[in-house]
Enzyme design. Structure first.
Site, PDB file in Angstrom:
ATOM      1  NE  ARG A 186       3.887  -8.140  10.455  1.00  0.00           N
ATOM      2  CZ  ARG A 186       3.211  -7.411   9.575  1.00  0.00           C
ATOM      3  NH1 ARG A 186       2.109  -7.880   9.034  1.00  0.00           N
ATOM      4  NH2 ARG A 186       3.629  -6.203   9.249  1.00  0.00           N
ATOM      5  CD  GLU A 241      -2.754   1.269   2.440  1.00  0.00           C
ATOM      6  OE1 GLU A 241      -2.772   0.347   3.274  1.00  0.00           O
ATOM      7  OE2 GLU A 241      -3.458   2.294   2.526  1.00  0.00           O
ATOM      8  CE  LYS A 266       2.938   0.036   5.127  1.00  0.00           C
ATOM      9  NZ  LYS A 266       2.381   0.061   3.776  1.00  0.00           N
TER      10      LYS A 266
END
Ligand code: ATP
Ligand code: MG
Length: 559
Positions: A261, A35, A271
């Protein structure tokens, strides 16, 4: 690009092997779907390496798809940085670059399709009402009073939503699935929302935007992705991913597979938190060399190959774990040891006058460029009467095991002569300003003198009249705690106040004049240093990439 071949296959590659041998697929298509709402970090590198490497290994392809469904936080600056970072990591999407926003029209059509099928409805409840109505793991949800709207009514209102007749949050479109479903994501998830916001690519064309879950799988299907690899937090979304694929006239049926992850200690990876560090000026920007961002570690001097090797080493599993940053640093050392040229640099200088060396004379000594690669040959280093050595390589009052320079003691200058300290010169405040030494011409190039004398230490040095001035930035871990996220309080409380130390008076070997910004070299005895992007021939700036060995975990254990 060099990535050492994997020894055993991870579970994802095993699934792909099976799908190819059973004939389910005849090619492998993956995607990396960032994104564009921030810069990529080392966690993303794991996903990038996985997706692009699989495409390489299987002769398939990997798409770069920007998952740009939230116009509020997204920006073209992020798109550019993401492309640059993936390229830097050594991967190439060829002409397969896509944007979820390119599918807005198609997604709208499919939303209308669901309405016509009686599988979606417009809900007038606000966000709180919808959340409360969803129930929880113990309690089933309650159906919205608007769930029974007719197809015609839904079509009309959805059209009005698209035309801008309503304000943000006044209405949403929900999939009509099952309010009693044990998986909360299946309890009539919102698939479209009203957002009067300009989008970085579609401008003001839309005021309704599809939700991530309604976008992602359909984008995969439109691009004929075979294996849609994502992190474990999407495991709960898989039934919904599959529901859309089954209930929409999509052109292909991708399969979602989750893996764990990448987490690193001593840093944060969200983020939102990285953005906070940037916006509140705790760091100098997204590419601050202390940041776990790809641009940060690049500026710090980490080679892309080291990042790829690290991702390979930690492997792909379904187990949640935290990886030790020391492992990444070791990958960095391993590559830099092989690839970086050696130079001498004095970070915190003290002047040494070699009183028995002829005044005004200079000679050229030789030293290897890289002992790991003899083919590179040697470099020439000027030597003369005045040199700099490291302030902490001298002690006026040394403890017993101190073998470097002290009054009356002798030490080897790397690739040069042995020197002996004869006199310590101090200023009025008692600060040492200069050392007077003598050298032994019989020890040229560091060789032992014929009389059998021994020295135990070798120190680095730089010829004073030839030295280049430089600013040296010593970076350490950004956080002093292994798990700054979990330690309690704000993660900002755990910032390491010593994460940056600037040494303004560095003295460099003259051969470093040709080093270009972004190049990483070894300063002998000190570590690896990268010429900063702000470095110029007039103002040299070097960032410490990593020390020669892992002194950190040792120091940590002692305290
Ligand atoms: P957010 O969605 O909160 O903005 P994100 O880290 O999920 O942040 P995306 O841009 O959505 O960011 O991530 C792109 C891809 O990278 C996704 O497929 C995601 O699963 C993967 N990814 C993100 N963080 C990690 C990580 N720490 N380890 C491995 N893969 C990751
Ligand atoms: Mg995400």
């Amino acid at each position: 690009m060099s990535v050492s071949p994997s020894t055993s296959k991870d579970f994802i590659r095993e699934i792909i092997d099976e799908d190819l041998s059973s004939g389910k697929h005849d090619t492998t298509v993956t995607r990396f779907p960032p994104e564009p709402n921030g810069y990529l970090h080392i966690g993303h590198a794991k996903s990038i390496c996985l997706n692009f490497s699989i495409a390489d290994e299987y002769g398939g392809r990997c798409h770069l798809r920007f998952d740009d469904t939230n116009p509020v936080k997204e920006d073209a600056e992020y798109v550019d940085s993401i492309k640059e970072d993936i390229n830097w990591l050594g991967f190439d999407w060829a002409d397969h670059i896509y944007f979820a926003s390119d599918y807005f029209e198609k997604l709208y059509e499919w939303a209308v399709y669901l309405i016509r099928e009686g599988k979606a409805y417009v809900d007038d409840q606000d966000a709180d009402e919808i959340r409360n109505g969803r129930g929880n793991l113990q309690q089933p949800g309650t159906e919205s009073p608007y769930r029974g709207r007719s197809v015609e009514e839904n079509l009309t209102i959805f059209e009005q939503m698209k035309s801008g007749d309503f304000g943000n949050g006044e209405k949403v479109l929900r999939a009509k699935i099952d309010m009693d479903h044990p998986n909360l994501n299946m309890r009539d998830p919102v698939i479209y929302r009203i957002l009067h916001e300009d989008h970085h690519r579609t401008g003001d064309a839309w005021c309704i935007y599809p939700m991530y879950d309604f976008t992602h799988g359909q984008s995969d299907a439109l691009e004929f992705i075979t294996h849609s690899l994502c992190t474990l937090e999407f495991e709960n979304h898989r039934p919904l991913y599959e529901w859309f694929i089954e209930n929409l006239p999509v052109p292909s049926s991708p399969r979602q597979i989750e893996f764990s992850r990448l987490n690193l200690n001593y840093t944060v990876m969200s983020k939102r938190k990285l953005l906070q560090l940037v916006e509140e000026n705790h760091v100098t920007g997204w590419d601050d060399p202390r940041m776990p961002t790809i641009s940060g570690i690049r500026r710090r001097g980490y080679p892309a190959e080291a990042v790829r090797n690290f991702c390979k080493t930690i492997g792909i599993t379904k187990f949640q774990s935290v990886n030790d940053i020391a492992l990444l640093e070791n990958s960095v050392r391993e590559i830099l040891n092989k690839k970086s040229s050696r130079f001498m640099a004095v970070l915190d200088p003290i002047k040494v006058v070699i009183t028995n060396y002829p005044d005004g004379e200079t000679e050229e000594l030789e030293s290897v460029i890289n002992p790991e690669d003899p083919s590179l040959g040697v470099r020439k280093i000027p030597f003369g009467r005045e040199i700099y050595i490291e302030r902490d390589d001298f002690l006026e009052d040394p403890p017993k095991k101190f073998f470097r320079l002290s009054p009356g003691a002798e030490v080897r200058l790397r690739a040069a002569y042995w020197i002996k300290c004869e006199k310590v010169i101090k200023d009025d405040d008692g600060e040492i300003v200069e050392l007077h030494c003598t050298y032994d011409p019989a020890t040229k190039s560091g060789q032992n003198p014929p009389d059998g004398r021994k020295v135990k230490a070798t120190i680095h040095w730089v010829s004073a009249p030839h030295a280049l001035n430089a600013e040296i930035r010593l970076y350490d871990r950004l956080f002093g705690e292994e798990a700054p996220d979990k330690k309690g309080g704000s993660f900002l409380e755990h910032l390491n106040p010593e994460s940056l130390k600037v040494l303004p008076n560095g003295k460099l070997e003259t051969n470093l004049a040709g080093v270009f910004p972004g190049e990483t070299v070894q300063f002998e005895r000190l570590g690896y240093f990268c010429a900063d992007k702000e470095s110029s021939p007039d103002t040299l700036i070097f960032n410490r990439t990593v020390g020669l060995r892992d002194s950190w975990s040792k120091a940590k254990k002692k305290t």
